[in-house]
Design an enzyme around this catalytic site. Sequence first.
Site, PDB file in Angstrom:
ATOM      1  N   HIS A   2      83.985  29.598  53.316  1.00 11.83           N
ATOM      2  CA  HIS A   2      83.977  29.386  54.696  1.00 11.83           C
ATOM      3  C   HIS A   2      84.695  29.977  55.448  1.00 11.83           C
ATOM      4  O   HIS A   2      84.739  30.124  56.722  1.00 11.83           O
ATOM      5  CB  HIS A   2      84.363  27.821  54.918  1.00 11.83           C
ATOM      6  CG  HIS A   2      85.919  27.455  54.753  1.00 11.83           C
ATOM      7  ND1 HIS A   2      86.098  26.838  53.672  1.00 11.83           N
ATOM      8  CD2 HIS A   2      86.887  27.673  55.194  1.00 11.83           C
ATOM      9  CE1 HIS A   2      87.517  26.644  53.573  1.00 11.83           C
ATOM     10  NE2 HIS A   2      87.972  27.208  54.600  1.00 11.83           N
ATOM     11  N   ASP A  17      81.933  26.785  47.587  1.00 14.13           N
ATOM     12  CA  ASP A  17      82.744  27.260  48.833  1.00 14.13           C
ATOM     13  C   ASP A  17      83.697  28.507  48.364  1.00 14.13           C
ATOM     14  O   ASP A  17      84.680  28.499  48.221  1.00 14.13           O
ATOM     15  CB  ASP A  17      83.802  25.905  49.196  1.00 14.13           C
ATOM     16  CG  ASP A  17      84.409  26.561  50.570  1.00 14.13           C
ATOM     17  OD1 ASP A  17      83.995  27.546  51.176  1.00 14.13           O
ATOM     18  OD2 ASP A  17      85.412  25.921  50.795  1.00 14.13           O
ATOM     19  N   SER A  39      93.406  28.540  52.953  1.00 11.34           N
ATOM     20  CA  SER A  39      91.946  28.517  52.309  1.00 11.34           C
ATOM     21  C   SER A  39      91.819  29.734  51.545  1.00 11.34           C
ATOM     22  O   SER A  39      91.829  30.937  52.194  1.00 11.34           O
ATOM     23  CB  SER A  39      90.757  28.387  53.493  1.00 11.34           C
ATOM     24  OG  SER A  39      90.908  26.979  54.039  1.00 11.34           O
TER      25      SER A  39
END
Length: 378
Positions: free
Chosen positions: A112, A146, A223
Amino acid sequence: MRDRFTRIALGAALLLLALFVAQPYVTAFLFSARAPRAITARGELAPAEAATVALFARASPSVVHVFVQAATEGRSPFGAEAEEGAEQEGGGSQTGTGFVWDAAGHIVTNNHVVASAAQGGATVSVRLATGAVVPARIVGTAPSYDLAVLQLGRTTPPPPLAIGTSADLKVGQAVYAIGNPFGLDHTLTTGVVSALQRRLPTAEGRELSGVIQTDAAINPGNSGGPLLDSAGRLIGVNTAIFSPSGASAGIGFAIPVDVVNRVVPELIRNGRTRNPGIGIIAGQEAIAARLGIDGVVVMRVLRGSPAAQAGLRGVDLQTGTLGDIIVAAGDRPVHRLADLTAALATAGVDATLDLTVERDGHTRRVRVTTTDVAEARR
């Protein structure tokens, strides 16, 4: 005699009052430190502190800052809002964290973080711990996990992180997260493994099982960063937080390294990962729960799929009659779709798997051969 005593008492009171008033001034005059104070020797760091300092010094050079810049300057590739878990900067820049995977300069991050660049219309660059900014290209993405892999441009990459395992993690053991929360480079946060075997929704309606939960502070911008054990080994990739405010609330999630160590080499080899499946459309879990069904309801069987070849049956849409309910895969019970996908992921593509299914109150076992569902859709 009485007047003399009164005068003495009054004089004493005035003297005490004067001393009281003068005391702060006298103290400030006599004891103020008007020059730099002498430094007190601290001594050696506590063993736990020294271990954390050494871990950060060893691992932080391998952690990088990932930038995704929209092709049209000043316009975010994500529209009005940024992707959850990554930091949105001015000028349409999306930022996150990554880490060096191998000596060839491959960088692992979250899908993402680089999703807009993978779709086209954005460029990716990486800032190393030295401050050098290096262009990068996307080698492959795995939205279902992801995960994404980048390739650094011409540069000498930092050393890759040591790889651990997530199979033997224990709740309560110490963990360390290094990342770039809110764009602040190389931030270290510490905590413990709070829970194991969590489930995390990913792309295409899938759930990732076996996810690590930690209370190490993870914020937007973390992230794609590494979650390390006390030996400095990679045990997970930080991917999401649970927070009503959007900032750390002590509940963060990381993709287990055993999944990462399986998916990343596939992305480097093929640019994509093979997703094992059997060719069914599963019914909604909420509806199954309301009906008291424990298992995966086969809503539809795709034509020519392994499930069709094995004789699995979906719901009869004309009568509403249930078909098969998958209640076990191999020796694993299946309560929900995440259990089935976890069993399929363990088996891999082109593997034989025994399913236990219920139909019309009877239980039977069927054997299916898994296939690459992403390839089958092409």
